[in-house]
Design a protein around this motif. Structure first.
Motif, PDB file in Angstrom:
ATOM      1  N   THR A  32       9.141   0.915  -3.968  1.00 16.88           N
ATOM      2  CA  THR A  32       7.930   1.194  -4.642  1.00 16.88           C
ATOM      3  C   THR A  32       7.123  -0.157  -4.831  1.00 16.88           C
ATOM      4  O   THR A  32       5.845   0.036  -4.436  1.00 16.88           O
ATOM      5  CB  THR A  32       8.016   2.028  -5.985  1.00 16.88           C
ATOM      6  OG1 THR A  32       9.000   3.198  -5.737  1.00 16.88           O
ATOM      7  CG2 THR A  32       6.625   2.080  -6.563  1.00 16.88           C
ATOM      8  N   SER A  33       7.563  -0.942  -5.010  1.00 18.22           N
ATOM      9  CA  SER A  33       7.021  -2.448  -5.047  1.00 18.22           C
ATOM     10  C   SER A  33       6.303  -2.795  -3.655  1.00 18.22           C
ATOM     11  O   SER A  33       5.502  -3.100  -3.620  1.00 18.22           O
ATOM     12  CB  SER A  33       7.833  -3.382  -5.644  1.00 18.22           C
ATOM     13  OG  SER A  33       7.165  -4.648  -5.393  1.00 18.22           O
ATOM     14  N   LEU A  34       7.265  -2.463  -2.748  1.00 15.86           N
ATOM     15  CA  LEU A  34       6.656  -2.854  -1.296  1.00 15.86           C
ATOM     16  C   LEU A  34       5.691  -1.961  -0.883  1.00 15.86           C
ATOM     17  O   LEU A  34       4.521  -2.501  -0.378  1.00 15.86           O
ATOM     18  CB  LEU A  34       7.858  -2.719  -0.461  1.00 15.86           C
ATOM     19  CG  LEU A  34       9.018  -3.627  -0.364  1.00 15.86           C
ATOM     20  CD1 LEU A  34      10.139  -3.339   0.633  1.00 15.86           C
ATOM     21  CD2 LEU A  34       8.588  -5.169   0.116  1.00 15.86           C
ATOM     22  N   HIS A  35       5.738  -0.669  -1.295  1.00 18.41           N
ATOM     23  CA  HIS A  35       4.762   0.460  -0.968  1.00 18.41           C
ATOM     24  C   HIS A  35       3.418   0.185  -1.866  1.00 18.41           C
ATOM     25  O   HIS A  35       2.277   0.082  -0.962  1.00 18.41           O
ATOM     26  CB  HIS A  35       5.244   1.738  -1.239  1.00 18.41           C
ATOM     27  CG  HIS A  35       3.890   2.829  -1.106  1.00 18.41           C
ATOM     28  ND1 HIS A  35       3.760   3.320   0.075  1.00 18.41           N
ATOM     29  CD2 HIS A  35       3.292   3.338  -1.997  1.00 18.41           C
ATOM     30  CE1 HIS A  35       2.842   4.084  -0.016  1.00 18.41           C
ATOM     31  NE2 HIS A  35       2.419   4.277  -1.193  1.00 18.41           N
ATOM     32  N   THR A  36       3.420  -0.265  -2.822  1.00 16.33           N
ATOM     33  CA  THR A  36       2.217  -0.812  -3.638  1.00 16.33           C
ATOM     34  C   THR A  36       1.470  -2.090  -2.887  1.00 16.33           C
ATOM     35  O   THR A  36       0.550  -1.993  -3.043  1.00 16.33           O
ATOM     36  CB  THR A  36       2.777  -1.135  -4.824  1.00 16.33           C
ATOM     37  OG1 THR A  36       3.330   0.147  -5.498  1.00 16.33           O
ATOM     38  CG2 THR A  36       1.427  -1.405  -5.783  1.00 16.33           C
ATOM     39  N   ARG A  37       2.391  -2.876  -2.668  1.00 15.42           N
ATOM     40  CA  ARG A  37       1.889  -4.144  -2.048  1.00 15.42           C
ATOM     41  C   ARG A  37       1.283  -3.768  -0.509  1.00 15.42           C
ATOM     42  O   ARG A  37      -0.013  -4.294  -0.192  1.00 15.42           O
ATOM     43  CB  ARG A  37       3.042  -5.078  -1.836  1.00 15.42           C
ATOM     44  CG  ARG A  37       3.299  -6.127  -2.866  1.00 15.42           C
ATOM     45  CD  ARG A  37       4.540  -7.102  -2.709  1.00 15.42           C
ATOM     46  NE  ARG A  37       4.206  -7.881  -1.220  1.00 15.42           N
ATOM     47  CZ  ARG A  37       5.254  -8.107  -0.525  1.00 15.42           C
ATOM     48  NH1 ARG A  37       6.404  -8.181  -0.844  1.00 15.42           N
ATOM     49  NH2 ARG A  37       5.077  -8.958   0.543  1.00 15.42           N
ATOM     50  N   TYR A  38       1.964  -2.995   0.062  1.00 12.08           N
ATOM     51  CA  TYR A  38       1.436  -2.535   1.409  1.00 12.08           C
ATOM     52  C   TYR A  38      -0.171  -1.819   1.255  1.00 12.08           C
ATOM     53  O   TYR A  38      -0.988  -1.923   2.093  1.00 12.08           O
ATOM     54  CB  TYR A  38       2.260  -1.475   2.043  1.00 12.08           C
ATOM     55  CG  TYR A  38       1.888  -1.188   3.536  1.00 12.08           C
ATOM     56  CD1 TYR A  38       2.193  -1.887   4.687  1.00 12.08           C
ATOM     57  CD2 TYR A  38       1.018   0.244   3.673  1.00 12.08           C
ATOM     58  CE1 TYR A  38       1.814  -1.483   5.833  1.00 12.08           C
ATOM     59  CE2 TYR A  38       0.801   0.646   4.731  1.00 12.08           C
ATOM     60  CZ  TYR A  38       1.092  -0.370   5.914  1.00 12.08           C
ATOM     61  OH  TYR A  38       0.594   0.193   7.143  1.00 12.08           O
ATOM     62  N   CYS A  39      -0.009  -1.006   0.290  1.00 10.45           N
ATOM     63  CA  CYS A  39      -1.304  -0.278  -0.186  1.00 10.45           C
ATOM     64  C   CYS A  39      -2.688  -1.332  -0.307  1.00 10.45           C
ATOM     65  O   CYS A  39      -3.688  -1.017  -0.028  1.00 10.45           O
ATOM     66  CB  CYS A  39      -1.316   0.734  -1.171  1.00 10.45           C
ATOM     67  SG  CYS A  39      -0.235   2.192  -0.646  1.00 10.45           S
ATOM     68  N   ALA A  40      -2.132  -2.162  -1.182  1.00 11.39           N
ATOM     69  CA  ALA A  40      -3.240  -3.071  -1.583  1.00 11.39           C
ATOM     70  C   ALA A  40      -3.648  -4.062  -0.239  1.00 11.39           C
ATOM     71  O   ALA A  40      -4.641  -4.200  -0.402  1.00 11.39           O
ATOM     72  CB  ALA A  40      -2.525  -4.359  -2.501  1.00 11.39           C
ATOM     73  N   VAL A  41      -2.810  -4.413   0.594  1.00 11.86           N
ATOM     74  CA  VAL A  41      -3.013  -5.068   1.830  1.00 11.86           C
ATOM     75  C   VAL A  41      -3.765  -4.171   2.509  1.00 11.86           C
ATOM     76  O   VAL A  41      -5.009  -4.716   3.043  1.00 11.86           O
ATOM     77  CB  VAL A  41      -1.863  -5.689   2.461  1.00 11.86           C
ATOM     78  CG1 VAL A  41      -2.104  -6.072   3.788  1.00 11.86           C
ATOM     79  CG2 VAL A  41      -1.137  -6.811   1.458  1.00 11.86           C
ATOM     80  N   GLU A  42      -3.492  -3.138   2.782  1.00  9.37           N
ATOM     81  CA  GLU A  42      -4.149  -1.989   3.787  1.00  9.37           C
ATOM     82  C   GLU A  42      -5.649  -1.929   3.148  1.00  9.37           C
ATOM     83  O   GLU A  42      -6.597  -1.722   3.927  1.00  9.37           O
ATOM     84  CB  GLU A  42      -3.738  -0.725   3.644  1.00  9.37           C
ATOM     85  CG  GLU A  42      -4.137   0.322   4.432  1.00  9.37           C
ATOM     86  CD  GLU A  42      -3.712   0.038   5.814  1.00  9.37           C
ATOM     87  OE1 GLU A  42      -4.365   0.846   6.655  1.00  9.37           O
ATOM     88  OE2 GLU A  42      -2.878  -0.622   6.315  1.00  9.37           O
TER      89      GLU A  42
END
Length: 102
Positions: A32-42
Motif C-alpha cells: 500500500t505504501s508503494l502504491h501510494t508513492r506510485y500514485c503521487a509520482v504519477e
C-alpha cells in the motif's frame, strides 16, 4: 509494463492461507505504501505533461526531455519494479516455514 496491484498481492497471500496474519498485514502495508508513492509520482508526471501540452510548443520541447519528469519517470519505474519483486517474493515464499516464529 502492467503494474502489480495491492489487490493482486493480497489475493496471492489469501490463496496461500495468509488472511490477516502478520505476514499478510506487513506485506499489504508495504504494498500500500508503494502504491501510494506510485500514485503521487504519477500525478506529478501528469502535471508536467499537462503543463507542456498547455503552455509549451510541443514541436520544439517535450516533457520527456524535462529533467524533473525524467527523474519522476525513473522513480515510477523503480516502484513498478519493487511491486513486481514483492509479488514475486509472495508467490515464491516457502509457506511451510513461518518467518515470525523462532
Amino acid at each position: 509494463m502492467r503494474v502489480v496491484t495491492v489487490k493482486a498481492i493480497a489475493k496471492e497471500l489469501h490463496e496461500r492461507g495468509h488472511y490477516l496474519d502478520e505476514l499478510y498485514q506487513i506485506t499489504i502495508a508495504y504494498a500500500t505504501s508503494l502504491h501510494t508513492r506510485y500514485c503521487a509520482v504519477e500525478v506529478k508526471c501528469e502535471a508536467i505533461e499537462q503543463y507542456y501540452r498547455d503552455e509549451v510548443d510541443l514541436d520544439k520541447y517535450s516533457w520527456e526531455e524535462d529533467d524533473k519528469w525524467i527523474q519522476l519517470d525513473e522513480e515510477r519505474s523503480d516502484i513498478e519494479d519493487e511491486m513486481q519483486d514483492l509479488f514475486n517474493t509472495v508467490i515464491g515464499f516457502d509457506y511451510e516455514i513461518d518467518p515470525f516464529k523462532k
